[in-house]
Structures are given as C-alpha cells and as structure tokens.
Design an enzyme around this catalytic site. Structure first.
Site, PDB file in Angstrom:
ATOM      1  N   ALA A   7     -39.473  32.608  19.239  1.00  0.00           N
ATOM      2  CA  ALA A   7     -39.206  31.194  18.952  1.00  0.00           C
ATOM      3  C   ALA A   7     -40.521  30.417  18.833  1.00  0.00           C
ATOM      4  O   ALA A   7     -40.728  29.663  17.886  1.00  0.00           O
ATOM      5  CB  ALA A   7     -38.325  30.594  20.043  1.00  0.00           C
ATOM      6  N   GLY A   8     -41.423  30.620  19.793  1.00  0.00           N
ATOM      7  CA  GLY A   8     -42.675  29.873  19.789  1.00  0.00           C
ATOM      8  C   GLY A   8     -43.538  30.223  18.587  1.00  0.00           C
ATOM      9  O   GLY A   8     -44.100  29.353  17.926  1.00  0.00           O
TER      10      GLY A   8
ATOM     11  N   PHE B 159     -22.351  46.205  16.366  1.00  0.00           N
ATOM     12  CA  PHE B 159     -22.678  45.666  17.677  1.00  0.00           C
ATOM     13  C   PHE B 159     -21.445  44.981  18.259  1.00  0.00           C
ATOM     14  O   PHE B 159     -20.555  44.548  17.514  1.00  0.00           O
ATOM     15  CB  PHE B 159     -23.833  44.648  17.567  1.00  0.00           C
TER      16      PHE B 159
ATOM     17  N   GLU C 169     -34.480  31.047  23.773  1.00  0.00           N
ATOM     18  CA  GLU C 169     -33.570  31.230  24.897  1.00  0.00           C
ATOM     19  C   GLU C 169     -33.610  30.078  25.894  1.00  0.00           C
ATOM     20  O   GLU C 169     -32.624  29.816  26.585  1.00  0.00           O
ATOM     21  CB  GLU C 169     -33.864  32.572  25.600  1.00  0.00           C
TER      22      GLU C 169
ATOM     23  N   HIS D  42     -28.866  39.360  31.924  1.00  0.00           N
ATOM     24  CA  HIS D  42     -29.559  39.649  30.675  1.00  0.00           C
ATOM     25  C   HIS D  42     -29.967  38.416  29.891  1.00  0.00           C
ATOM     26  O   HIS D  42     -31.054  38.359  29.331  1.00  0.00           O
ATOM     27  CB  HIS D  42     -28.632  40.520  29.825  1.00  0.00           C
TER      28      HIS D  42
ATOM     29  N   ALA E 103     -44.944  32.149  23.443  1.00  0.00           N
ATOM     30  CA  ALA E 103     -45.357  32.898  22.263  1.00  0.00           C
ATOM     31  C   ALA E 103     -44.433  34.081  22.020  1.00  0.00           C
ATOM     32  O   ALA E 103     -44.847  35.161  21.614  1.00  0.00           O
ATOM     33  CB  ALA E 103     -46.803  33.369  22.418  1.00  0.00           C
ATOM     34  N   GLY E 104     -43.139  33.870  22.311  1.00  0.00           N
ATOM     35  CA  GLY E 104     -42.137  34.852  21.894  1.00  0.00           C
ATOM     36  C   GLY E 104     -41.760  34.543  20.448  1.00  0.00           C
ATOM     37  O   GLY E 104     -42.483  33.823  19.741  1.00  0.00           O
TER      38      GLY E 104
ATOM     39  N   LEU F 207     -32.905  47.547  30.482  1.00  0.00           N
ATOM     40  CA  LEU F 207     -31.843  47.606  29.488  1.00  0.00           C
ATOM     41  C   LEU F 207     -31.773  48.940  28.766  1.00  0.00           C
ATOM     42  O   LEU F 207     -32.783  49.493  28.347  1.00  0.00           O
ATOM     43  CB  LEU F 207     -32.057  46.510  28.436  1.00  0.00           C
TER      44      LEU F 207
ATOM     45  N   ARG G  43     -22.997  35.104  24.545  1.00  0.00           N
ATOM     46  CA  ARG G  43     -23.719  35.419  23.307  1.00  0.00           C
ATOM     47  C   ARG G  43     -23.369  36.816  22.808  1.00  0.00           C
ATOM     48  O   ARG G  43     -23.279  37.754  23.603  1.00  0.00           O
ATOM     49  CB  ARG G  43     -25.226  35.365  23.584  1.00  0.00           C
TER      50      ARG G  43
ATOM     51  N   ARG H  41     -19.919  41.590  25.377  1.00  0.00           N
ATOM     52  CA  ARG H  41     -20.558  42.023  26.621  1.00  0.00           C
ATOM     53  C   ARG H  41     -19.866  41.534  27.880  1.00  0.00           C
ATOM     54  O   ARG H  41     -19.792  42.253  28.874  1.00  0.00           O
ATOM     55  CB  ARG H  41     -21.989  41.514  26.640  1.00  0.00           C
TER      56      ARG H  41
ATOM     57  N   HIS I  38     -25.249  42.093  30.942  1.00  0.00           N
ATOM     58  CA  HIS I  38     -25.182  43.123  29.905  1.00  0.00           C
ATOM     59  C   HIS I  38     -24.593  44.382  30.535  1.00  0.00           C
ATOM     60  O   HIS I  38     -24.959  44.734  31.662  1.00  0.00           O
ATOM     61  CB  HIS I  38     -26.598  43.391  29.393  1.00  0.00           C
TER      62      HIS I  38
ATOM     63  N   ASP J 161     -39.629  28.471  34.169  1.00  0.00           N
ATOM     64  CA  ASP J 161     -40.670  27.428  34.285  1.00  0.00           C
ATOM     65  C   ASP J 161     -40.403  26.265  33.331  1.00  0.00           C
ATOM     66  O   ASP J 161     -40.521  25.099  33.710  1.00  0.00           O
ATOM     67  CB  ASP J 161     -42.058  27.976  33.942  1.00  0.00           C
TER      68      ASP J 161
ATOM     69  N   SER K  20     -29.382  36.604  19.403  1.00  0.00           N
ATOM     70  CA  SER K  20     -30.422  35.835  20.075  1.00  0.00           C
ATOM     71  C   SER K  20     -31.754  35.888  19.343  1.00  0.00           C
ATOM     72  O   SER K  20     -32.440  34.873  19.200  1.00  0.00           O
ATOM     73  CB  SER K  20     -30.587  36.338  21.502  1.00  0.00           C
ATOM     74  N   LEU K  21     -32.125  37.076  18.875  1.00  0.00           N
ATOM     75  CA  LEU K  21     -33.352  37.140  18.071  1.00  0.00           C
ATOM     76  C   LEU K  21     -33.186  36.213  16.874  1.00  0.00           C
ATOM     77  O   LEU K  21     -34.103  35.486  16.484  1.00  0.00           O
ATOM     78  CB  LEU K  21     -33.608  38.579  17.601  1.00  0.00           C
TER      79      LEU K  21
HETATM   80  C1  FAD Z   1     -34.415  44.018  27.334  1.00  0.00           C
HETATM   81  C2  FAD Z   1     -33.892  43.005  26.352  1.00  0.00           C
HETATM   82  C3  FAD Z   1     -33.395  43.416  25.129  1.00  0.00           C
HETATM   83  C4  FAD Z   1     -32.907  42.478  24.227  1.00  0.00           C
HETATM   84  N1  FAD Z   1     -32.423  42.920  23.022  1.00  0.00           N
HETATM   85  C5  FAD Z   1     -32.008  41.994  22.110  1.00  0.00           C
HETATM   86  C6  FAD Z   1     -31.590  42.409  20.823  1.00  0.00           C
HETATM   87  O1  FAD Z   1     -31.611  43.609  20.456  1.00  0.00           O
HETATM   88  N2  FAD Z   1     -31.173  41.465  19.960  1.00  0.00           N
HETATM   89  C7  FAD Z   1     -31.141  40.138  20.279  1.00  0.00           C
HETATM   90  O2  FAD Z   1     -30.753  39.322  19.450  1.00  0.00           O
HETATM   91  N3  FAD Z   1     -31.558  39.735  21.496  1.00  0.00           N
HETATM   92  C8  FAD Z   1     -32.003  40.617  22.414  1.00  0.00           C
HETATM   93  N4  FAD Z   1     -32.432  40.183  23.637  1.00  0.00           N
HETATM   94  C9  FAD Z   1     -32.572  38.745  23.885  1.00  0.00           C
HETATM   95  C10 FAD Z   1     -33.798  38.234  23.162  1.00  0.00           C
HETATM   96  O3  FAD Z   1     -34.800  39.206  23.185  1.00  0.00           O
HETATM   97  C11 FAD Z   1     -34.355  36.962  23.810  1.00  0.00           C
HETATM   98  O4  FAD Z   1     -33.330  36.028  24.047  1.00  0.00           O
HETATM   99  C12 FAD Z   1     -35.379  36.328  22.877  1.00  0.00           C
HETATM  100  O5  FAD Z   1     -36.327  37.277  22.465  1.00  0.00           O
HETATM  101  C13 FAD Z   1     -36.056  35.156  23.558  1.00  0.00           C
HETATM  102  O6  FAD Z   1     -37.134  34.735  22.762  1.00  0.00           O
HETATM  103  P1  FAD Z   1     -37.950  33.443  23.165  1.00  0.00           P
HETATM  104  O7  FAD Z   1     -38.981  33.279  22.108  1.00  0.00           O
HETATM  105  O8  FAD Z   1     -37.018  32.329  23.394  1.00  0.00           O
HETATM  106  O9  FAD Z   1     -38.615  33.762  24.575  1.00  0.00           O
HETATM  107  P2  FAD Z   1     -39.524  34.971  25.127  1.00  0.00           P
HETATM  108  O10 FAD Z   1     -39.733  36.035  24.139  1.00  0.00           O
HETATM  109  O11 FAD Z   1     -38.958  35.325  26.445  1.00  0.00           O
HETATM  110  O12 FAD Z   1     -40.931  34.281  25.342  1.00  0.00           O
HETATM  111  C14 FAD Z   1     -41.155  33.321  26.343  1.00  0.00           C
HETATM  112  C15 FAD Z   1     -42.588  32.855  26.249  1.00  0.00           C
HETATM  113  O13 FAD Z   1     -42.780  31.746  27.123  1.00  0.00           O
HETATM  114  C16 FAD Z   1     -43.994  31.890  27.810  1.00  0.00           C
HETATM  115  N5  FAD Z   1     -43.895  31.130  29.061  1.00  0.00           N
HETATM  116  C17 FAD Z   1     -42.856  31.031  29.920  1.00  0.00           C
HETATM  117  N6  FAD Z   1     -43.177  30.231  30.952  1.00  0.00           N
HETATM  118  C18 FAD Z   1     -44.442  29.806  30.744  1.00  0.00           C
HETATM  119  C19 FAD Z   1     -45.343  28.969  31.455  1.00  0.00           C
HETATM  120  N7  FAD Z   1     -45.011  28.390  32.620  1.00  0.00           N
HETATM  121  N8  FAD Z   1     -46.577  28.760  30.957  1.00  0.00           N
HETATM  122  C20 FAD Z   1     -46.960  29.348  29.790  1.00  0.00           C
HETATM  123  N9  FAD Z   1     -46.145  30.150  29.073  1.00  0.00           N
HETATM  124  C21 FAD Z   1     -44.911  30.370  29.544  1.00  0.00           C
HETATM  125  C22 FAD Z   1     -44.146  33.388  28.006  1.00  0.00           C
HETATM  126  O14 FAD Z   1     -45.481  33.716  28.219  1.00  0.00           O
HETATM  127  C23 FAD Z   1     -43.614  33.911  26.654  1.00  0.00           C
HETATM  128  O15 FAD Z   1     -44.645  33.919  25.695  1.00  0.00           O
HETATM  129  C24 FAD Z   1     -32.908  41.107  24.550  1.00  0.00           C
HETATM  130  C25 FAD Z   1     -33.406  40.700  25.767  1.00  0.00           C
HETATM  131  C26 FAD Z   1     -33.870  41.634  26.673  1.00  0.00           C
HETATM  132  C27 FAD Z   1     -34.349  41.144  28.009  1.00  0.00           C
END
Ligand code: FAD
Length: 569
Positions: free
Chosen positions: A14-15, A114, A372, A341, A11-12, A241, A383, A275, A231, A210, A388-389
């Site tokens: 992407a989800g 950036f 991600e 990172h 639920a990030g 960070l 990257r 980076r 990073h 996972d 990434s966002l």
């Molecule tokens: C500190 C930090 C700062 C960043 N700043 C930037 C930025 O400014 N700009 C940019 O473009 N990118 C940035 N990034 C990278 C970017 O934030 C991430 O790559 C991106 O948000 C990932 O999104 P996602 O939806 O793929 O995963 P996430 O947001 O990581 O969500 C993963 C989800 O999967 C769920 N999950 C995982 N395993 C399981 C499981 N076994 N069972 C159930 N649920 C599970 C978690 O609960 C969570 O909801 C940053 C990253 C970090 C760490």
C-alpha cells in the site's frame, strides 16, 4: 525539522504503490521501521484477485458479489464495486512494472481457485506472490529515487494535528535513537495489520498496531476492530501461514478420524469455503475431541497432489513445513490450526483514501490511509483470500491520487517542533526511567494468551469480560516494567516496549467492540449469539475514546446492488 510534501508511513504494497503515484508531482518521504522488502506484504503467498477470466469466464460483477457475500454483507458496496473493477488494470500494470506471474501453458497469467471465490481468479507467482509484487514496486521506487526518499528503519511515534488538519509525524531513527519531526502537507498511513496481539498468528513481528493506535491517540475513531480473521491453516503451534493456495490446488482437511469434515460444514464449497467458516469448522472439530492424536490441530493433506505439482506451485510452503515442523508435505500430512491473520477493521477511510473522523464521513484534512491498517470497508466482516493484496494496491494508488489533488497549491501547516518532539522524548524517557518489577515479556505473553483463548475464533460475553479485565490489569502492569538496555543505539528493546503499549491498547479495542456486537457475522462469532442479526447489527462499529471511556457509535453500511441474504456455501 525535516520537510517533505508528503510522508507515507509504511513500505508494504500500500505504501509503495501510494508513493509511486504521489511522486509524479510531489517530493515524497516513505518511512518504514523495517527495510521495505521485509514488510509483511512480502510474506503473502497465495495470490492477488482479479476477474481476468484466463481460466474460466469471469466478471467484475461476480467478483463483487463473492466479496460482499464473503464479508457477510458488511462491506460498503460502492467501494467494492470500484475496487473489483480496477483489479484487471492493476494486475496488468504490475506485470508491466516487472512483476513475474505464473503462466498458463499458452502464456497468459495463470489463475487458481481460492476460498469464497466462485471462479479461479487468484493471479500468483508460485506461492511467493507478495514477494514478487513487493520487489517490483521497490524497484520502481528506486527508479524514482530523485523524488522519493526512503527512511529505512525509522519508527513513527505520533501524528501532528493542528485543529482539523494533519501536518506531519514525529519519528525516530532506530539506529541512532534521535527523535525528529517531519513536517508534511499530507500524511499517509500504510502501517499494516495487528495480528501480533494474538498468540498464534501468521503476522510478521512488525504487525503491531502502531499506525492505528497513533490515529486513535489523536482522537480519531477506529472502525470494526472486532472483525479479525483467523486463517484455517497456520502451522501447528507456530502460526506460520500455510497458504490457502494449498487448498486452492486441491489439498484436503482431515480430522483425527481421517474424515474430510468440511462435508458437514460447507458441503458445496468444502475446503474452499471462506476462511471464517473453515476456521470455525476446524476449531469445532478440535473442541469436540476430534483433533489429530488428541492435540489441538487437524491435518492438511497434500499427498495426492504429487511431488511435481507441489514443487511447481507450492515450493515455499513445502519448505516451511520442513523447516519449522520437520514434515515434508509430499509424503506426510501437516498439522495445522487456526491462526490470527488479518484485521478487517482499522482507520476509517472513504473510498478515496481520505481518513474520516466520524460516522458521517467527515474528512480529516491532510490525513490518508490505505492497505490493511485502513478500513474502507471492502472486506466487511470477513476478507476473502487474495482480496487484500488487491486492496493494498488499488487503495494505495487511490490514496496517492487523493494526495496529489490535496497537496497541489496548499502550504505547510503549523507545527510546533519543540513541543511535538518533547512529547515523544518524554515517552522515551518514561520508559528508560521505569524501574519496576514487571516483565514486559510476561505481559506480552499474557496478552497474547488471553486474546487467543477469550477473544479468538469463538467468543462469548463471559470470556470477553474476563479478557477486558485482564487487559486492563496488564495495562497497569505495563506502567511498572523495566528495560535493561539503557543505550540509544539500535535499542530494539525500547521499540518492542512501545509496540507492546500499542498492542495492549489495540487488544482492548478489539475485545470491547466484540463485547458490544451481540451477533455472529463473518470473522466475529459469539457462541451466545450464534446468528447474524441484521435488524440490530447491520452497521459498522466506530469506537471512540471519550472522557467517559470507550464509546461505540454506528456507521451505516453502503448497500447498492446486493441486499443482505443468508450466507450458505
Ligand atoms: C503470511 C501471510 C500471507 C498472506 N497472503 C496473502 C495473499 O496470498 N493474498 C492476499 O491478498 N493477502 C495476503 N495476506 C494479507 C496481505 O499480505 C496484507 O494484508 C497486505 O500485504 C498488507 O499490506 P500493507 O501495505 O497494508 O502493510 P504491510 O505490508 O504489513 O506493511 C506495513 C509497513 O508499515 C511499516 N510500519 C508499521 N508501523 C510502523 C511504525 N511505527 N513506524 C514506521 N513504519 C511502520 C512497516 O515497516 C511496513 O513497511 C497475507 C498475509 C500474511 C500475514
């Protein structure tokens, strides 16, 4: 057995973006091991890229070239083109959903510089961009609560596969410990990255591989795991960070002699080089004994930006410095070091979000991935910040559209509920029963330590071999651990052990692929092969588990507009 048309794990950004798309016509489940707004996306600080051209004239063509060059020419260019073209639209959509972006004086969406981007193209909400977008998307999901059920604090254990079709997932409710099967016509993984395998990391506790390992365990390959981004500005010893936005706003990097050492490494882009280059420059300074006060850190200097600008543009990270190091960046330099990172590699997908099972792009029916955890690959070997966002939103939406197409008019597949449940219950039982003398905490620490020192910013054959042997030893020790909490309710100890098992597996894949890639490209640097070698390594790695052990195959890079060229800044 629980049934939904589609189950999205994660639920990030992407989800949730995927769910918003899919829920237009389907009954959607979103499953997440942490509350949605605690997903790591919420920690993103600096911004989200789009060639809006609000500060300076810009174009998708320039965004495309910067991304490909930043990725050291390993990006699949057809995917990059679609993604950068979609960027302006998705930013305006986010804004219309209620995401609050920082503004220019005349009211447009503000954009900052950036690393690696030739134009100021990062749209931002001060230094809390991920937080702003995540909450906007969460609100939208709640608005659609009729067609979206969120399983908060549920853990996904494994994928259910029947032949070439994916039919659901086995999960458990962390609160009760009950194991359940969710049958679905389509499964989407949006499980994020795996930075927690390293000692110094910016990643949240939940970033533990996972999803990628669940895919690997059903026989799918992973793509490009050797490419991990370090990073340049993690708070010293903490890894937390300190956003590149600081350098985007004009902060300097200083070594122990007070010199702006980036003059030596990237004279034209200085602190705003990509980076991988800045992180290696820092590590080189530290290794040459030019760290600050003899420590393994260098200084980030924001003092010349002034209090007003720091408070307006970088308030959160200023507070992080105060809270975690007791240092206020308005008056003092901050000690920083490279921090693990971002994972460029992951579950291989095509540009439509379909997971693929081989180097020829064969699709797996009913299985999709985005964000991600997926490797599309738009980022290639490295990257660029703020890309990434964007990836999470663009490909989350794209995967949602693909799910809509796929699930229309298809029936549920076969699931043997008893058998699937039994496999996971046995895994639980094994962990409960173990009565060994090894400490899981020690195993975790050793894994993190060896990955940092032997598979980090600088790698070579000797170190990688030691790393692989150490990890194999740790996998053996892992079988001889013991959990102290034998209860079922909110047993976080058990889940941490399961996550550790995934991380040990992932670490081994990273190190194995890093050993095989005898060149330096993007985030992967081999001191014994310091040059990029297009003749032998201009391909993606596809790592498979086979009866003969881990096997790496080559997958071609899609090159459309830009032939590989030397990467200088
Ligand atoms: C500190 C930090 C700062 C960043 N700043 C930037 C930025 O400014 N700009 C940019 O473009 N990118 C940035 N990034 C990278 C970017 O934030 C991430 O790559 C991106 O948000 C990932 O999104 P996602 O939806 O793929 O995963 P996430 O947001 O990581 O969500 C993963 C989800 O999967 C769920 N999950 C995982 N395993 C399981 C499981 N076994 N069972 C159930 N649920 C599970 C978690 O609960 C969570 O909801 C940053 C990253 C970090 C760490």
């Amino acid at each position: 057995m629980i049934q939904h048309d589609v189950v999205i794990v994660g639920a990030g950004l992407a989800g949730m973006r995927c769910a918003l798309e899919a829920c237009r016509e389907l009954d959607v489940a979103v499953l997440t091991k942490v509350y949605p707004s605690r997903s790591h996306s919420g920690a993103a600080q600096g911004g989200i890229a789009a060639s809006l051209g609000n500060s300076e004239p810009d174009s998708w063509e320039e965004h495309m070239y910067d991304t490909i060059k930043g990725g050291d020419f390993l990006s699949d260019q057809d995917a990059v083109e679609e993604y950068v073209k979609a960027a302006p639209r998705v930013i305006y959509e986010l804004e219309h959903m209620g995401c609050i972006f920082s503004r220019t004086p005349d009211g447009k969406i503000a954009q900052r510089s950036f690393g690696g981007h030739s134009k100021p193209r990062a749209c931002f909400s001060a230094d809390r961009t991920g937080h702003a977008i995540l909450h906007a998307l969460h609100e939208q999901l709640m608005k659609n609560a009729k067609s979206v059920k969120i399983y908060n604090e549920w853990y996904m254990h494994s994928l259910i596969v029947d032949g070439d079709r994916c039919n659901g997932v086995v999960v458990s409710n962390i609160q009760t410990g009950e194991v359940e099967v969710i049958q679905a016509k389509a499964v989407v993984f949006a499980t994020g990255g795996y930075g927690r395998v390293f000692k110094i990391t910016s990643n949240a506790f939940a970033s533990t591989a996972d999803g990628v390992m669940a895919a690997f365990e059903v026989g799918l390959p992973l793509e490009d795991p050797e490419f991990v981004q370090f990073h340049p500005s993690g708070l010293y010893r903490q890894g937390i960070l300190f956003s590149e936005a600081a350098r985007g706003e004009g902060a300097y990097l200083l070594n122990g002699n007070g010199e702006r050492f980036m003059e030596t490494y990237a004279p034209s882009r200085m602190e705003l080089a990509p980076r991988d280059i800045v992180a290696r420059a820092e590590q080189s300074e530290i290794d040459a004994g030019r760290g600050v006060d003899g420590e393994n850190c260098i200084n980030l200097d924001l003092r010349h930006l002034g209090k007003e600008r720091i408070m307006e543009r970088l308030p959160q990270i200023r507070q992080l410095g105060i809270d975690f190091l007791g240092i206020d960046c308005i008056t003092d330099c901050l000690p920083i070091q490279p921090t693990a990172h971002y994972s460029m590699g992951g579950i291989p997908t095509d540009k439509f979000g379909h997971v693929i099972s081989d180097e020829n792009g064969t699709r797996v029916n009913g299985f999709f991935a985005a964000g991600e955890c997926a490797c599309v690959s738009v980022h290639g070997g490295n990257r660029l910040g703020t890309n990434s966002l964007l990836e999470a939103v663009v490909f989350g939406e794209r995967a949602g559209k693909s799910v809509l197409e796929y699930a229309a008019g298809i029936d549920y597949g076969n699931v043997n509920e008893g058998q699937e449940k039994a496999k996971v219950l046995k895994k639980f039982e094994d962990v409960y029963q173990r009565d060994g003398s090894e400490s899981y905490n020690d195993i975790r620490d050793e894994m993190k330590e060896i990955m940092m020192s032997h598979c980090g910013v600088f790698r070579d054959e000797e170190k990688l071999k030691v790393c692989i042997e150490t990890l194999k030893g740790l996998q053996e020790k892992f079988k001889k651990g013991k959990v102290t909490d034998k209860g079922k309710l909110f047993n976080t100890e058990i889940y941490e052990v399961l996550e550790l098992g995934n991380m040990l597996g992932m670490a081994l894949l990273i190190a194995t692929a890093a050993l095989e890639r005898k060149e330096s490209r993007g985030g992967h640097f081999r001191t014994d092969f310091p040059k990029r070698d297009d003749a032998n390594f201009l391909h993606h790695s596809m790592i498979f588990d086979t009866p003969d052990g881990l096997v790496i195959k080559k997958k071609s890079v899609v090159i459309t507009k830009h032939q590989p060229a030397e990467r200088t800044y």
